[in-house]
Design a protein around this motif. Structure first.
Motif, short mmCIF file in Angstrom:
data_model
loop_
_atom_site.label_atom_id
_atom_site.label_comp_id
_atom_site.label_asym_id
_atom_site.label_seq_id
_atom_site.Cartn_x
_atom_site.Cartn_y
_atom_site.Cartn_z
N LEU A 74 -19.43 10.92 -12.08
CA LEU A 74 -19.03 12.27 -12.45
C LEU A 74 -18.62 13.08 -11.23
O LEU A 74 -17.75 13.96 -11.32
N MET A 77 -15.11 13.39 -10.42
CA MET A 77 -14.35 14.38 -11.20
C MET A 77 -14.78 15.78 -10.83
O MET A 77 -14.42 16.76 -11.49
N TYR A 79 -17.74 16.99 -11.15
CA TYR A 79 -18.59 17.49 -12.23
C TYR A 79 -20.04 17.11 -11.96
O TYR A 79 -20.33 15.98 -11.58
N ARG A 81 -23.94 17.40 -13.74
CA ARG A 81 -24.70 17.80 -14.93
C ARG A 81 -25.83 18.72 -14.53
O ARG A 81 -26.50 18.48 -13.53
N ARG A 107 -9.97 21.57 -13.00
CA ARG A 107 -9.58 21.35 -14.39
C ARG A 107 -8.27 20.59 -14.50
O ARG A 107 -8.08 19.80 -15.41
N ARG A 110 -9.23 16.88 -13.99
CA ARG A 110 -9.98 16.25 -15.07
C ARG A 110 -9.10 16.07 -16.30
O ARG A 110 -8.39 16.98 -16.69
N GLY A 111 -9.18 14.89 -16.88
CA GLY A 111 -8.43 14.65 -18.10
C GLY A 111 -6.98 14.33 -17.84
O GLY A 111 -6.24 13.97 -18.76
N TYR A 116 -12.79 10.13 -18.42
CA TYR A 116 -14.18 9.67 -18.49
C TYR A 116 -14.44 9.01 -19.85
O TYR A 116 -14.05 9.53 -20.88
N GLU A 137 -5.71 15.49 -27.08
CA GLU A 137 -5.99 16.84 -26.59
C GLU A 137 -5.71 17.01 -25.09
O GLU A 137 -5.04 17.96 -24.67
N ALA A 138 -6.24 16.08 -24.28
CA ALA A 138 -6.08 16.23 -22.82
C ALA A 138 -4.60 16.13 -22.43
O ALA A 138 -4.12 16.89 -21.59
N MET A 141 -2.97 19.40 -23.39
CA MET A 141 -3.51 20.47 -22.56
C MET A 141 -2.86 20.47 -21.17
O MET A 141 -2.54 21.52 -20.62
N HIS A 142 -2.68 19.26 -20.59
CA HIS A 142 -2.14 19.18 -19.25
C HIS A 142 -0.61 19.08 -19.24
O HIS A 142 -0.02 18.88 -18.19
#
Lengths: 561, 318
Positions: A74, A77, A79, A81, A107, A110-111, A116, A137-138, A141-142
């Protein structure tokens, strides 16, 4: 590379300089003090880890839980947790240091550049949205592609990953497809925005072995065809050996060893890696059959809903005194229902249940205290099988009080003795479950079962949630206790490697029926029936060509994918 | 679809059962009110004979359980009986007032529901920041004040000092719509303030609860901005509890307006029930109570059904 026409100049610059997609140097990741178990001191999750992934290559990260595998994955990316942070080193993706990127910059990464794939696809998909909407979606979005193009690409990926009805499967909701299919859709979702790198976080761990093999092959083929680079995280060395070019072994947040796949599995340098490679080292000679069954089940049929749903049909098995009978099968084969019937939680529709030669009442309420005492159970999830507000002494002491009426000092002495038997020691008596590791928790559950001085212990997937080395320790302990206390085990598992290290006899179940049974040597050796062969051939083996060989030589298609 | 039909059928049956039990409770409860209409009508000079005569003419001498079934039977035929105090048909008496109450509730809902959703989403988006805390403090304060206090504060500022809105909401059937809306403005605002906090906090909590799920992490790892994660991924899964709390508050808007109607002298059902209790006009009290109960049951039924039909597992079976 022609597929990736939309690369920015920045990215191209990255390729030109290094040819490396991801470079991690001296990475250090810490959990903030407030999240730390010890309180006050920040705990270090990853310390001084360096790795690099080149385009089109697959890096395997392997280690036990807590080794920092997912945290590193993670971190690539940007990221973390639950507030964990990168506190040292650098993570460079396509020539940019992600520690210097803004939130918006992260952002964009990512994606699009890195995607992931999570362990449990069932939890990682939004239950309220259709699969196709989530898959594209990704990409939308991008601005990678238009909706129509993204959907067309998704359908091609569905086909590539061997999903049934690729044109229409996207219209379904997550709960309408099986676990193995969902994991493939998740892989398609990661590939849909044409990323440079995918982080696979234990993508097949939650699947049955027969499903795992297909998903694994689908993931590997899709990675090869799209020439995407990947970080493949797993605790199963045999699995990672099938997909990775290089492997890094991690332990406690530190790197143990790094090398090519061939080197790690054939010539490990470090002791820890050697232990991982040789994990199934228990030699358990099969005990000779003795005609003194402690539990005999015959023509047992059980199910739910007044006989409309039959989960078990015509099941027969015999467990000898002080022997281990392994019950093997995939999820849905009726293994756990069988345990419920034996413990009296689910009265069967028909069939007989004999304990030590005498008929055992079908219902829990009709069984005497002594009958209950002699039949104990250990569960898969040790932490939910214990009351978090009770100390170890209370947990283990309860059956001593309940079955034998022993209290006070004598009880404490027995608890201490049991703690010695499970190799923990009496200083554990005052701890709470949350202060124990996974393996220690399972040992406490074993001690609790042992406290009742049972004749049979039903072990329901007791090592499935544990790391290989830890579960190895648990199996050794169980064998030791069997020798000392003459307990018979009914060992429910889906893991055939475990079966060969602990069982004396084996029952193979498929869709509620017994398809094969007998002594271990007989069941696990040819000639096989098709289902047992499928099960056996699906267990990952620690050599690089296993996956292709296993897929090629299959006679029967698994049901669950 | 069959499954959904079955579940909804069960809920409707359960609602009917609840309503029946409520009707018994109302009837029994009203029997325990001190005094009765006969002594109320006759005043202090009542002789036992005169009281008995009036009770007889009103049918109050019949045993309670028989009166209950007579009452229930006529209600099922749509006949609420006549008011004891003035002999008017109760259905006629209630209808315009019930419409007034519904209108008041509706306008309060139109103000408060979108505001609550928006505020809840904003609070969740900026959770644990100054924005979230401010929203939290304001809503908590508004929920802590009693309705009449909020009402009088609004009257003080908007009506007495600023002089924008009327403090009396005296409307009748001849009032034009615009005037009606102006007259209802203050009571609607008061009610909106009272119910807003609960709905907003529930929206915030439901969304934040959903944020713990793994698919939210999936959405974040796709690079979605937090706003889209909340509205696109968290909100659809938080709808069932939010719908529930909204409908509960709508029910409160209809049944809990008594105080606000009295404060603003608004001719709704709440005022009628207060008047009728004072006059010991038992049939009217019973009818109003039953209408309130029915509103509550029906709205809860709607909340239940909403949470069933927003569940994709039920809506799209395997």
């Amino acid at each position: 590379m022609s597929e990736r026409g939309k690369m920015s100049t920045e990215q191209c610059a990255g390729i030109a300089t290094a040819g490396e997609l991801l470079t991690i140097e001296n990475l250090r990741i810490e959990a903030p003090a407030s999240n730390s178990v010890r309180g006050g001191v920040p705990s270090i999750l990853v310390d001084d880890v360096s790795l690099s992934v080149r385009r089109g290559r697959v890096m395997g990260l392997i280690g036990e839980s807590g080794a920092g595998k997912s945290t590193i994955g993670l971190a690539s990316m940007g990221y973390g947790r639950g507030g964990i942070k990168i506190t040292g080193g650098s993570v460079v993706v396509n020539g940019r240091d992600i520690r210097k990127l803004s939130k918006a910059g992260l952002r964009k990464l990512r994606g699009k550049e890195i995607c992931y794939v999570a362990q449990s696809a069932a939890a990682a998909f939004n239950p309220a949205k259709r699969l196709m909407d989530q898959v594209v979606e990704a990409a939308l979005m991008h601005g990678v592609s238009s909706r129509a193009d993204a959907e067309a690409r998704a359908v091609i990926l569905f086909k590539k990953l061997g999903l049934p009805d690729p044109e229409k499967i996207g219209r379904r909701f997550p709960h309408q497809v099986s676990g193995g299919q969902l994991q493939r859709v998740m892989t398609a979702m990661a590939l849909c925005s044409e990323p440079d790198l995918i982080v696979f976080d234990e993508p097949t761990t939650a699947l049955d072995v027969t499903t795992q093999i297909d998903v694994l092959a689908a993931i590997r083929d899709a990675m090869r065809e799209t020439s995407v680079a990947a970080i493949y995280i797993t605790h199963d060395l045999a699995v990672v050996a099938q997909v990775a070019d290089e492997i890094m072994v991690l332990r406690g947040g530190k790197m143990v060893e790094q090398g090519t796949t061939r080197q790690i599995i054939h010539h490990p340098r470090q002791d820890y890696t050697k232990a991982l490679v040789a994990v199934h080292d228990i030699q358990h000679p099969e005990k000779p059959a003795a005609a003194s069954p402690i539990l005999a089940i015959d023509r047992l049929t059980a199910g739910y809903g007044n006989g409309t749903i039959k989960v078990l049909e015509d099941v027969a098995l015999v467990l000898e005194k002080a022997h281990t009978l392994a019950i093997v099968g995939e999820s849905g084969s009726g293994k756990s229902t069988l345990a419920r019937v034996i413990t009296g939680l689910l009265p069967p529709m028909s069939g007989s249940l004999k304990f030590d030669g005498k008929a055992l009442p079908a219902r829990l309420a009709e069984r005497s205290k002594n009958e209950l005492r002699q039949l104990q159970m250990i569960y898969q999830m040790a932490d939910v099988a214990m009351n978090p507000r009770q100390t170890v002494a209370t947990i283990i002491g309860r059956p001593i009080e309940f079955y034998f009426g022993i209290k006070g000092d004598e009880r404490d002495r027995r608890v201490a003795k049991l703690l010695d038997q499970i190799e923990l020691g009496k200083e554990f008596a005052n701890r709470y479950p949350s202060e124990l590791s996974g393996g220690q928790k399972q040992r406490i559950c074993i001690a609790r079962a042992l406290a009742a001085k049972p004749r049979i212990i039903i072990c329901d997937e007791v090592t499935s949630a544990l790391d290989p080395l830890v579960s190895n320790g648990i199996l050794k302990l169980l064998l030791q206790l069997q020798k000392e206390e003459e307990i018979a085990y009914l060992f429910i598992t889906h893991d055939l490697a475990t079966v060969s290290s602990i069982a004396d006899s084996v029952v193979v179940m498929h869709r509620g029926r017994v398809v094969r049974s007998g002594a271990k040597s007989q069941v696990l050796n040819p000639p096989f029936d098709p289902y047992t062969e499928l099960l056996l051939s699906s267990v990952p083996q620690l050599n690089e060509g296993w996956l292709d060989g296993a897929i090629a030589s299959r006679r029967m298609q698994p049901a669950g994918n | 679809m069959y499954q959904i039909g079955k579940i909804i059928g069960q809920r409707v049956a359960l609602g009917a059962l609840t309503l029946w039990i409520v009707s018994i409770v109302i009837f029994a409860g009203v029997q325990f009110l001190p005094g009765d209409i006969a002594t109320e009508i006759l005043g202090r000079s009542a002789t036992p004979e005169a009281v008995a005569a009036i009770r007889k003419s009103l049918g109050l001498d019949v045993p309670a359980h028989i009166r209950y079934f007579q009452w229930l039977g006529s209600i099922l035929q749509g006949n609420f009986g006549t008011a004891l105090a003035n002999g008017r048909d109760i259905a006629e008496l209630i209808r315009p007032r019930f419409i007034n109450t519904l209108l008041l509730a509706l306008s309060a809902a139109v103000i408060s529901v979108p505001l609550a959703l928006l505020g809840g989403i904003v609070a969740a988006l900026y959770r644990n920041t100054i924005v979230d805390r401010s929203i939290n403090i304001v809503t908590l304060a508004s929920i802590s004040f009693p309705e009449f206090f909020v009402g009088y504060v609004l009257i003080l500022f908007l009506s007495v000092q600023a002089g924008i809105l009327p403090s009396m909401s005296d409307v009748d059937s001849s009032t034009a719509l615009v005037d009606r809306l102006i007259a209802m403005a203050l009571p609607s605002l008061t009610l909106a303030v009272v119910v807003l906090a609960h709905m907003m906090r529930m929206t915030r909590t439901s969304i934040i609860n959903v944020l713990g799920n793994q698919y939210i992490e999936t959405a974040r790892l796709k690079g979605l901005p937090e706003r889209r994660v909340l509205v696109g991924h968290a909100l659809p899964n938080a709808l069932a509890p939010i719908a529930n709390v909204i409908v509960m508050n709508l029910a409160y808007l209809i049944t809990g307006v008594v105080v606000v109607e009295v404060v603003f002298v608004y001719p709704g059902l709440g005022q009628l029930i207060v008047d009728s209790v004072q006059k010991r006009d038992i049939p009217v009290v019973q009818a109003c109570s039953l209408i309130f109960a029915a509103t509550y049951v029906v709205l809860n039924l709607i909340a239940d059904i909403l949470s069933i039909v927003t569940n994709p597992r039920l809506l799209h079976p395997k």
